[in-house]
Motif scaffolding. Structure first.
Motif, mmCIF file in Angstrom:
data_model
loop_
_atom_site.group_PDB
_atom_site.id
_atom_site.type_symbol
_atom_site.label_atom_id
_atom_site.label_comp_id
_atom_site.label_asym_id
_atom_site.label_seq_id
_atom_site.Cartn_x
_atom_site.Cartn_y
_atom_site.Cartn_z
ATOM 1 N N SER A 148 0.840 -1.203 0.000
ATOM 2 C CA SER A 148 0.000 0.000 0.000
ATOM 3 C C SER A 148 0.876 1.254 0.000
ATOM 4 O O SER A 148 1.776 1.380 0.841
ATOM 5 C CB SER A 148 -0.908 0.010 1.233
ATOM 6 O OG SER A 148 -1.617 1.233 1.315
ATOM 7 N N PRO A 149 0.632 2.186 -0.919
ATOM 8 C CA PRO A 149 1.438 3.411 -0.954
ATOM 9 C C PRO A 149 1.140 4.341 0.215
ATOM 10 O O PRO A 149 1.975 5.181 0.571
ATOM 11 C CB PRO A 149 1.048 4.056 -2.292
ATOM 12 C CG PRO A 149 -0.324 3.543 -2.566
ATOM 13 C CD PRO A 149 -0.361 2.151 -2.001
ATOM 14 N N VAL A 150 -0.036 4.212 0.815
ATOM 15 C CA VAL A 150 -0.422 5.066 1.946
ATOM 16 C C VAL A 150 -0.194 4.291 3.235
ATOM 17 O O VAL A 150 -0.935 3.362 3.559
ATOM 18 C CB VAL A 150 -1.904 5.499 1.832
ATOM 19 C CG1 VAL A 150 -2.267 6.415 2.985
ATOM 20 C CG2 VAL A 150 -2.162 6.173 0.499
ATOM 21 N N LEU A 151 0.864 4.672 3.956
ATOM 22 C CA LEU A 151 1.252 3.948 5.159
ATOM 23 C C LEU A 151 1.947 4.917 6.107
ATOM 24 O O LEU A 151 2.759 5.745 5.664
ATOM 25 C CB LEU A 151 2.190 2.790 4.789
ATOM 26 C CG LEU A 151 2.307 1.608 5.749
ATOM 27 C CD1 LEU A 151 0.962 0.917 5.919
ATOM 28 C CD2 LEU A 151 3.333 0.602 5.225
ATOM 29 N N GLU A 154 5.619 5.019 11.119
ATOM 30 C CA GLU A 154 5.921 3.985 12.103
ATOM 31 C C GLU A 154 5.612 2.593 11.555
ATOM 32 O O GLU A 154 6.419 1.664 11.703
ATOM 33 C CB GLU A 154 5.110 4.220 13.388
ATOM 34 C CG GLU A 154 5.482 5.475 14.151
ATOM 35 C CD GLU A 154 4.897 6.748 13.529
ATOM 36 O OE1 GLU A 154 4.056 6.614 12.600
ATOM 37 O OE2 GLU A 154 5.294 7.836 13.946
ATOM 38 N N ALA A 155 4.445 2.450 10.907
ATOM 39 C CA ALA A 155 4.067 1.149 10.354
ATOM 40 C C ALA A 155 5.019 0.727 9.243
ATOM 41 O O ALA A 155 5.408 -0.442 9.144
ATOM 42 C CB ALA A 155 2.629 1.207 9.829
ATOM 43 N N LYS A 156 5.404 1.687 8.403
ATOM 44 C CA LYS A 156 6.321 1.370 7.308
ATOM 45 C C LYS A 156 7.683 0.952 7.851
ATOM 46 O O LYS A 156 8.266 -0.047 7.397
ATOM 47 C CB LYS A 156 6.463 2.582 6.401
ATOM 48 C CG LYS A 156 7.441 2.371 5.239
ATOM 49 C CD LYS A 156 7.643 3.643 4.447
ATOM 50 C CE LYS A 156 8.298 4.715 5.298
ATOM 51 N NZ LYS A 156 8.587 5.948 4.529
ATOM 52 N N SER A 157 8.209 1.682 8.809
ATOM 53 C CA SER A 157 9.530 1.379 9.371
ATOM 54 C C SER A 157 9.532 0.007 10.025
ATOM 55 O O SER A 157 10.492 -0.772 9.874
ATOM 56 C CB SER A 157 9.924 2.449 10.394
ATOM 57 O OG SER A 157 10.003 3.718 9.778
ATOM 58 N N ALA A 340 6.717 0.821 -4.876
ATOM 59 C CA ALA A 340 8.074 1.134 -5.331
ATOM 60 C C ALA A 340 8.862 1.931 -4.307
ATOM 61 O O ALA A 340 10.069 1.707 -4.109
ATOM 62 C CB ALA A 340 8.003 1.895 -6.658
ATOM 63 N N VAL A 341 8.231 2.878 -3.629
ATOM 64 C CA VAL A 341 8.923 3.705 -2.625
ATOM 65 C C VAL A 341 9.329 2.862 -1.425
ATOM 66 O O VAL A 341 10.445 2.988 -0.895
ATOM 67 C CB VAL A 341 8.016 4.873 -2.186
ATOM 68 C CG1 VAL A 341 8.686 5.672 -1.066
ATOM 69 C CG2 VAL A 341 7.702 5.783 -3.362
ATOM 70 N N HIS A 342 8.429 1.979 -0.980
ATOM 71 C CA HIS A 342 8.744 1.107 0.153
ATOM 72 C C HIS A 342 9.874 0.145 -0.200
ATOM 73 O O HIS A 342 10.745 -0.131 0.639
ATOM 74 C CB HIS A 342 7.503 0.321 0.580
ATOM 75 C CG HIS A 342 6.363 1.182 1.007
ATOM 76 N ND1 HIS A 342 6.536 2.457 1.480
ATOM 77 C CD2 HIS A 342 5.017 0.939 1.039
ATOM 78 C CE1 HIS A 342 5.359 2.983 1.782
ATOM 79 N NE2 HIS A 342 4.412 2.081 1.522
#
Length: 373
Positions: A148-151, A154-157, A340-342
């Protein structure tokens, strides 16, 4: 409605949330399975296309009885009458007066077409079923919410850290993972070859050259050509029905039958011939590509760079330098499923982790030579 009949196939048209293979595999387990299943339903839906067989009733024989008898006991054609002129020498290709001892070709396949098509669909899905078991939802569990591009930050890390920790802990231990996938790809290729052989045996050895014969037929002058589809799927055939006469003697009735279902069958199998040949060629090329990725490390670098075009190329090089083919394949699947960003951040974090622990990793790799796939 005909559309209602195929309504159950709508769900199969949906693509999975997570991709654990590629487009060539989907041609096998999704496109081909859908095609074969649809054809099987089409053949069984005789109410939309009339009766599958209609025979000329004679004397006091009930029409339904004659049709059922000829359908169950099969009909036949005469090879010696296949090339004779219709309307002059014969009433239809392969149909003329039967001489004593003359060779007959019995057509038994048409009763089994729907079942064989369904069996073929199941065989095309089998490699996918096995790969899903072997894969064990690894990609789905690692990707988690990173698709998901919207994250939130903290959740992404946290998600990226978990993936990096897994990749570092299991570095160069994914030889079996890619090995199972290679086995799956080989199964797809072998299955296509086997399917063509199966259909050829099913149709009495006529399927191997069926497509090329049809092409030649289309290029031949109208007056000189004999339709190969008629030879394999005759529309008019003969049937012999026996009953007791008034005195108890066996009475033979020679009747003419029309197999309207063969009009559909011939189109189905000409499509399948071209489709299976295409699948065979594409799958063969795919196996060459897989050998290429297994043997050439630099080639794996280039493929991952092309896929992960937003990631830092230096980070991708660093990761590939430490990874064997199994790890590369898993990372490639993660790249396909992640935003792609993640994925860019994943590559940066993983490359940093590898550089900081390079001495330890080199020592461990020297002890794990069995994972050098």
């Amino acid at each position: 409605m005909v559309l209602d009949l195929f309504g159950a196939l709508k769900g199969a048209l949906k693509f999975a949330t997570y991709s654990i293979d590629d487009s060539v595999c989907r041609l096998h387990y999704k496109a081909t399975v859908l095609i074969l299943t649809a054809f099987s339903l089409l053949v069984t839906s005789t109410q939309y296309f009339g009766d599958p067989i209609d025979c000329v009733s004679t004397d006091d024989i009930p029409q339904n009885l004659l049709d059922t008898y000829c359908w169950i006991h099969t009909t036949f054609t005469l090879p010696s009458a296949m090339d004779l002129k219709v309307g002059v020498e014969v009433v239809a290709p392969g149909v003329k007066k039967t001489e004593v001892g003359e060779k007959k070709v019995y057509h038994t396949y048409y009763q089994w077409v729907c079942f064989v098509l369904f069996l073929q669909a199941a065989m095309f899905y089998l490699p996918r079923y096995l790969w899903k078991i072997w894969e064990g939802s690894l990609v789905k569990n690692l990707v988690s919410s990173l698709n998901s591009p919207v994250l939130s930050f903290e959740a992404k890390s946290e998600a990226v850290s978990l993936v990096v920790e897994y990749l570092k802990t299991h570095l160069n231990n994914h030889g079996r993972y890619i090995g199972y996938f290679v086995i799956t790809e080989i199964m797809y290729f072998v299955n296509v070859i086997g399917q063509m052989y199966l259909i050829d045996k099913f149709l009495g050895g006529e399927f191997t050259t069926y497509g090329t014969d049809v092409i030649k037929f289309a290029r031949t002058e109208q007056r000189d050509r004999v339709d190969p589809m008629i030879r394999v799927f005759p529309r008019m055939t003969k049937c012999s029905f026996y009953q007791f006469g008034s005195s108890g003697d066996v009475k033979k009735h020679d009747t003419l039958c029309m197999l309207s279902l063969n009009i559909i069958n011939e189109k189905i199998y000409i499509f399948l011939w071209f489709w299976l040949v295409m699948l065979c060629v594409v799958s063969g090329i795919k196996l060459v590509y897989r050998i290429f990725t297994l043997l050439w490390r630099n080639g794996r670098h280039l493929i991952l760079k092309a896929r992960a075009n937003m990631a830092n190329q230096a980070d991708v090089d660093t990761v590939c330098n430490y990874c064997y083919a199994g790890d590369w394949f898993l990372i490639y699947l993660l790249c396909k499923n992640m935003d792609a960003v993640h994925f860019k951040e994943l590559m940066a974090s993983f490359a940093k982790e590898l550089e900081e622990n390079k001495d330890f990793l080199r020592k461990r790799n020297n002890k794990d030579k069995e994972y050098t796939v």
